[in-house]
Design a protein around this motif. Structure first.
Motif, PDB file in Angstrom:
ATOM      1  N   GLY A 128      45.657  35.275  37.711  1.00 12.04           N
ATOM      2  CA  GLY A 128      45.859  34.893  36.319  1.00 12.04           C
ATOM      3  C   GLY A 128      46.070  36.143  35.489  1.00 12.04           C
ATOM      4  O   GLY A 128      46.053  37.264  36.016  1.00 12.04           O
ATOM      5  N   PRO A 129      46.265  36.012  34.178  1.00 12.65           N
ATOM      6  CA  PRO A 129      46.380  37.183  33.305  1.00 12.65           C
ATOM      7  C   PRO A 129      45.117  38.034  33.358  1.00 12.65           C
ATOM      8  O   PRO A 129      44.045  37.557  33.745  1.00 12.65           O
ATOM      9  CB  PRO A 129      46.575  36.562  31.912  1.00 12.65           C
ATOM     10  CG  PRO A 129      47.082  35.177  32.177  1.00 12.65           C
ATOM     11  CD  PRO A 129      46.441  34.749  33.465  1.00 12.65           C
ATOM     12  N   ASP A 130      45.240  39.284  32.965  1.00 12.21           N
ATOM     13  CA  ASP A 130      44.093  40.197  33.045  1.00 12.21           C
ATOM     14  C   ASP A 130      42.887  39.687  32.271  1.00 12.21           C
ATOM     15  O   ASP A 130      41.757  39.797  32.721  1.00 12.21           O
ATOM     16  CB  ASP A 130      44.483  41.602  32.566  1.00 12.21           C
ATOM     17  CG  ASP A 130      45.140  41.608  31.190  1.00 12.21           C
ATOM     18  OD1 ASP A 130      45.584  40.536  30.752  1.00 12.21           O
ATOM     19  OD2 ASP A 130      45.221  42.676  30.569  1.00 12.21           O
ATOM     20  N   ARG A 131      43.121  39.090  31.100  1.00 13.56           N
ATOM     21  CA  ARG A 131      41.991  38.584  30.313  1.00 13.56           C
ATOM     22  C   ARG A 131      41.302  37.404  31.002  1.00 13.56           C
ATOM     23  O   ARG A 131      40.105  37.177  30.813  1.00 13.56           O
ATOM     24  CB  ARG A 131      42.456  38.176  28.916  1.00 13.56           C
ATOM     25  CG  ARG A 131      43.500  37.083  28.886  1.00 13.56           C
ATOM     26  CD  ARG A 131      43.941  36.791  27.446  1.00 13.56           C
ATOM     27  NE  ARG A 131      44.987  35.787  27.387  1.00 13.56           N
ATOM     28  CZ  ARG A 131      46.282  36.061  27.518  1.00 13.56           C
ATOM     29  NH1 ARG A 131      46.664  37.317  27.730  1.00 13.56           N
ATOM     30  NH2 ARG A 131      47.190  35.110  27.448  1.00 13.56           N
ATOM     31  N   GLN A 132      42.052  36.652  31.817  1.00 17.01           N
ATOM     32  CA  GLN A 132      41.447  35.523  32.521  1.00 17.01           C
ATOM     33  C   GLN A 132      40.565  36.012  33.660  1.00 17.01           C
ATOM     34  O   GLN A 132      39.521  35.415  33.938  1.00 17.01           O
ATOM     35  CB  GLN A 132      42.521  34.586  33.053  1.00 17.01           C
ATOM     36  CG  GLN A 132      41.971  33.261  33.584  1.00 17.01           C
ATOM     37  CD  GLN A 132      43.044  32.224  33.758  1.00 17.01           C
ATOM     38  OE1 GLN A 132      44.160  32.535  34.164  1.00 17.01           O
ATOM     39  NE2 GLN A 132      42.721  30.976  33.464  1.00 17.01           N
ATOM     40  N   VAL A 133      40.970  37.098  34.315  1.00 17.83           N
ATOM     41  CA  VAL A 133      40.135  37.675  35.364  1.00 17.83           C
ATOM     42  C   VAL A 133      38.793  38.102  34.784  1.00 17.83           C
ATOM     43  O   VAL A 133      37.738  37.886  35.393  1.00 17.83           O
ATOM     44  CB  VAL A 133      40.846  38.870  36.038  1.00 17.83           C
ATOM     45  CG1 VAL A 133      39.908  39.575  37.019  1.00 17.83           C
ATOM     46  CG2 VAL A 133      42.106  38.398  36.762  1.00 17.83           C
ATOM     47  N   ILE A 134      38.816  38.683  33.592  1.00 20.32           N
ATOM     48  CA  ILE A 134      37.574  39.077  32.927  1.00 20.32           C
ATOM     49  C   ILE A 134      36.721  37.857  32.615  1.00 20.32           C
ATOM     50  O   ILE A 134      35.492  37.876  32.798  1.00 20.32           O
ATOM     51  CB  ILE A 134      37.899  39.865  31.644  1.00 20.32           C
ATOM     52  CG1 ILE A 134      38.529  41.210  32.004  1.00 20.32           C
ATOM     53  CG2 ILE A 134      36.642  40.079  30.803  1.00 20.32           C
ATOM     54  CD1 ILE A 134      39.066  41.984  30.821  1.00 20.32           C
ATOM     55  N   GLN A 135      37.352  36.785  32.170  1.00 20.71           N
ATOM     56  CA  GLN A 135      36.619  35.545  31.905  1.00 20.71           C
ATOM     57  C   GLN A 135      36.002  35.000  33.179  1.00 20.71           C
ATOM     58  O   GLN A 135      34.855  34.540  33.176  1.00 20.71           O
ATOM     59  CB  GLN A 135      37.555  34.513  31.284  1.00 20.71           C
ATOM     60  CG  GLN A 135      36.878  33.182  30.956  1.00 20.71           C
ATOM     61  CD  GLN A 135      37.845  32.179  30.350  1.00 20.71           C
ATOM     62  OE1 GLN A 135      38.907  32.537  29.840  1.00 20.71           O
ATOM     63  NE2 GLN A 135      37.494  30.909  30.418  1.00 20.71           N
ATOM     64  N   TRP A 136      36.745  35.039  34.277  1.00 17.07           N
ATOM     65  CA  TRP A 136      36.209  34.556  35.558  1.00 17.07           C
ATOM     66  C   TRP A 136      34.995  35.367  35.988  1.00 17.07           C
ATOM     67  O   TRP A 136      34.050  34.824  36.555  1.00 17.07           O
ATOM     68  CB  TRP A 136      37.291  34.620  36.632  1.00 17.07           C
ATOM     69  CG  TRP A 136      38.383  33.602  36.470  1.00 17.07           C
ATOM     70  CD1 TRP A 136      38.314  32.419  35.789  1.00 17.07           C
ATOM     71  CD2 TRP A 136      39.715  33.683  36.993  1.00 17.07           C
ATOM     72  NE1 TRP A 136      39.525  31.759  35.871  1.00 17.07           N
ATOM     73  CE2 TRP A 136      40.395  32.494  36.593  1.00 17.07           C
ATOM     74  CE3 TRP A 136      40.391  34.626  37.759  1.00 17.07           C
ATOM     75  CZ2 TRP A 136      41.724  32.241  36.945  1.00 17.07           C
ATOM     76  CZ3 TRP A 136      41.715  34.380  38.112  1.00 17.07           C
ATOM     77  CH2 TRP A 136      42.369  33.206  37.708  1.00 17.07           C
ATOM     78  N   GLY A 145      36.883  41.524  40.639  1.00 16.03           N
ATOM     79  CA  GLY A 145      38.196  41.318  40.042  1.00 16.03           C
ATOM     80  C   GLY A 145      38.909  42.627  39.768  1.00 16.03           C
ATOM     81  O   GLY A 145      38.281  43.643  39.455  1.00 16.03           O
ATOM     82  N   PHE A 146      40.229  42.602  39.903  1.00 14.15           N
ATOM     83  CA  PHE A 146      41.056  43.720  39.468  1.00 14.15           C
ATOM     84  C   PHE A 146      41.181  43.654  37.944  1.00 14.15           C
ATOM     85  O   PHE A 146      41.497  42.605  37.392  1.00 14.15           O
ATOM     86  CB  PHE A 146      42.445  43.648  40.106  1.00 14.15           C
ATOM     87  CG  PHE A 146      42.467  43.976  41.569  1.00 14.15           C
ATOM     88  CD1 PHE A 146      42.629  45.277  42.010  1.00 14.15           C
ATOM     89  CD2 PHE A 146      42.318  42.969  42.510  1.00 14.15           C
ATOM     90  CE1 PHE A 146      42.645  45.581  43.364  1.00 14.15           C
ATOM     91  CE2 PHE A 146      42.336  43.253  43.868  1.00 14.15           C
ATOM     92  CZ  PHE A 146      42.496  44.573  44.301  1.00 14.15           C
ATOM     93  N   VAL A 147      40.936  44.769  37.277  1.00 13.10           N
ATOM     94  CA  VAL A 147      40.953  44.800  35.815  1.00 13.10           C
ATOM     95  C   VAL A 147      41.612  46.088  35.342  1.00 13.10           C
ATOM     96  O   VAL A 147      41.744  47.058  36.092  1.00 13.10           O
ATOM     97  CB  VAL A 147      39.530  44.719  35.215  1.00 13.10           C
ATOM     98  CG1 VAL A 147      38.860  43.400  35.574  1.00 13.10           C
ATOM     99  CG2 VAL A 147      38.682  45.903  35.675  1.00 13.10           C
ATOM    100  N   VAL A 148      42.022  46.071  34.075  1.00  5.44           N
ATOM    101  CA  VAL A 148      42.471  47.292  33.415  1.00  5.44           C
ATOM    102  C   VAL A 148      41.242  47.969  32.817  1.00  5.44           C
ATOM    103  O   VAL A 148      40.496  47.356  32.053  1.00  5.44           O
ATOM    104  CB  VAL A 148      43.498  46.977  32.306  1.00  5.44           C
ATOM    105  CG1 VAL A 148      43.926  48.263  31.607  1.00  5.44           C
ATOM    106  CG2 VAL A 148      44.719  46.267  32.890  1.00  5.44           C
ATOM    107  N   ALA A 266      36.083  45.421  39.295  1.00  3.50           N
ATOM    108  CA  ALA A 266      34.899  45.207  38.461  1.00  3.50           C
ATOM    109  C   ALA A 266      34.031  44.116  39.051  1.00  3.50           C
ATOM    110  O   ALA A 266      34.535  43.138  39.619  1.00  3.50           O
ATOM    111  CB  ALA A 266      35.305  44.822  37.039  1.00  3.50           C
ATOM    112  N   VAL A 267      32.711  44.303  38.932  1.00  8.78           N
ATOM    113  CA  VAL A 267      31.735  43.272  39.281  1.00  8.78           C
ATOM    114  C   VAL A 267      30.745  43.186  38.123  1.00  8.78           C
ATOM    115  O   VAL A 267      30.589  44.135  37.353  1.00  8.78           O
ATOM    116  CB  VAL A 267      30.983  43.585  40.595  1.00  8.78           C
ATOM    117  CG1 VAL A 267      31.929  43.549  41.779  1.00  8.78           C
ATOM    118  CG2 VAL A 267      30.284  44.943  40.511  1.00  8.78           C
ATOM    119  N   LEU A 268      30.067  42.049  38.023  1.00 10.72           N
ATOM    120  CA  LEU A 268      29.090  41.884  36.949  1.00 10.72           C
ATOM    121  C   LEU A 268      27.942  42.870  37.086  1.00 10.72           C
ATOM    122  O   LEU A 268      27.542  43.525  36.131  1.00 10.72           O
ATOM    123  CB  LEU A 268      28.546  40.453  36.946  1.00 10.72           C
ATOM    124  CG  LEU A 268      29.240  39.443  36.033  1.00 10.72           C
ATOM    125  CD1 LEU A 268      28.590  38.079  36.183  1.00 10.72           C
ATOM    126  CD2 LEU A 268      29.203  39.888  34.580  1.00 10.72           C
TER     127      LEU A 268
END
Length: 291
Positions: A128-136, A145-148, A266-268
């Motif tokens: 999904g979009p980068d912001r959705q990965v952060i939401q997940w 998740g892969f993130v910026v 990234a991980v929580l």
């Protein structure tokens, strides 16, 4: 309350339907309904609002879903730590990915090596979009998740760095320039790619106190490239997301001053991450050492 009930609750919430959850789990719809009803009776609250074609989380259901996913994550970590003692022969890894850079350039080679090393670990990938990965990540729907970067509220590791570039039609007056200033992109219709690093591009203009003339919002990079090639406008994208061979309809030019973009994992909370998650991160770092 059982982990099975929590798993069913989480899946019904994700798919917004009892039937869809039953199909995913390979069980009857009556079993799903019974599990949810028993959980609601035990907790003394209504977890879902039943609609004609789907179900929606109630307010308390949405609140408890985060707790349920946290409990399921800890249970998965416990199971994988036991499996790790046996050589990590079993387990589950849920990965979130976005855009061509992560999904096409980074993930395939890491995943191939990981599957060779841990064939018993079942891998699920959501894109999904980068912001959705952060939401997940926030919702605990994925383990990693892969993130910026930067993402201060997560535990992160950097893997890859590239730069943002301007995309221009080949016949654009600025196409002959070696570099492009951000301000020069505000005069033309602007094409914003929603996938990938849209948040970074938007923040870049905002920080510079500039307002691009956004006329198009494309969900995929391919649509952006086609729009630029037709002469519909200009854009800013990450260089690593572009095809290795440029199409004849557009050119890419570095921004001046240069704008770097770093991709990482990234991980929580790394302290609570499962062995499979930690193994994936370590393998990704080994395969993508930053200079």
């Amino acid at each position: 309350m059982t982990l099975t009930q929590l798993e069913i609750f989480s899946l019904v919430a994700e798919l917004q339907g009892f039937t869809s959850a039953a199909h995913r789990l390979g069980i009857g719809q009556s079993a799903v309904s019974h599990a949810i009803k028993a959980l609601e009776q035990e907790l003394g609250v209504e977890l879902f609002r039943r609609q004609q074609s789907h179900v929606e989380l109630s307010d308390i259901g949405a609140q408890l879903l985060l707790r349920a996913r946290a409990m399921l994550g800890l249970a998965n970590t416990l199971q994988q730590e036991a499996a790790d003692a046996r050589g990590m022969k079993r387990g589950t890894l849920r990965i979130g990915s976005f855009g061509p850079t992560a999904s096409n350039r980074l993930l395939p080679s890491i995943l191939e090596r990981f599957r060779e090393a841990y064939p018993g670990v079942v891998v699920h990938i959501d894109e999904g979009p980068d912001r959705q990965v952060i939401q997940w990540l926030d919702e605990r729907r994925i383990d990693v998740g892969f993130v910026v970067l930067e993402q201060e509220r997560f535990d992160t590791v950097a893997l890859f760095e590239d730069q943002l570039v301007a995309l221009l039609p080949t016949d654009h007056p600025l196409a002959a320039r070696p570099t492009i200033r951000l301000k020069e992109l505000c005069d033309d219709p602007f094409i914003l790619t929603e996938a990938g690093s849209s948040e970074l591009v938007t923040r870049l203009f905002h920080t510079a106190r500039l307002t691009p003339n956004v006329r198009f919002r494309c969900s995929q990079l391919l649509s952006t490239l086609e729009a630029v090639s037709r002469g519909d406008g200009v854009s800013v994208v990450a260089q690593a997301s572009l095809p290795q061979v440029s199409a004849p309809g557009y050119v890419q030019r570095p921004l001046a001053p240069a704008v770097a973009r770093t991709i990482g994992l990234a991980v929580l909370d790394r302290r609570q991450a499962s062995p499979a998650t930690l193994a994936f991160i370590q393998m990704a770092q080994a395969m993508n050492p930053r200079s």
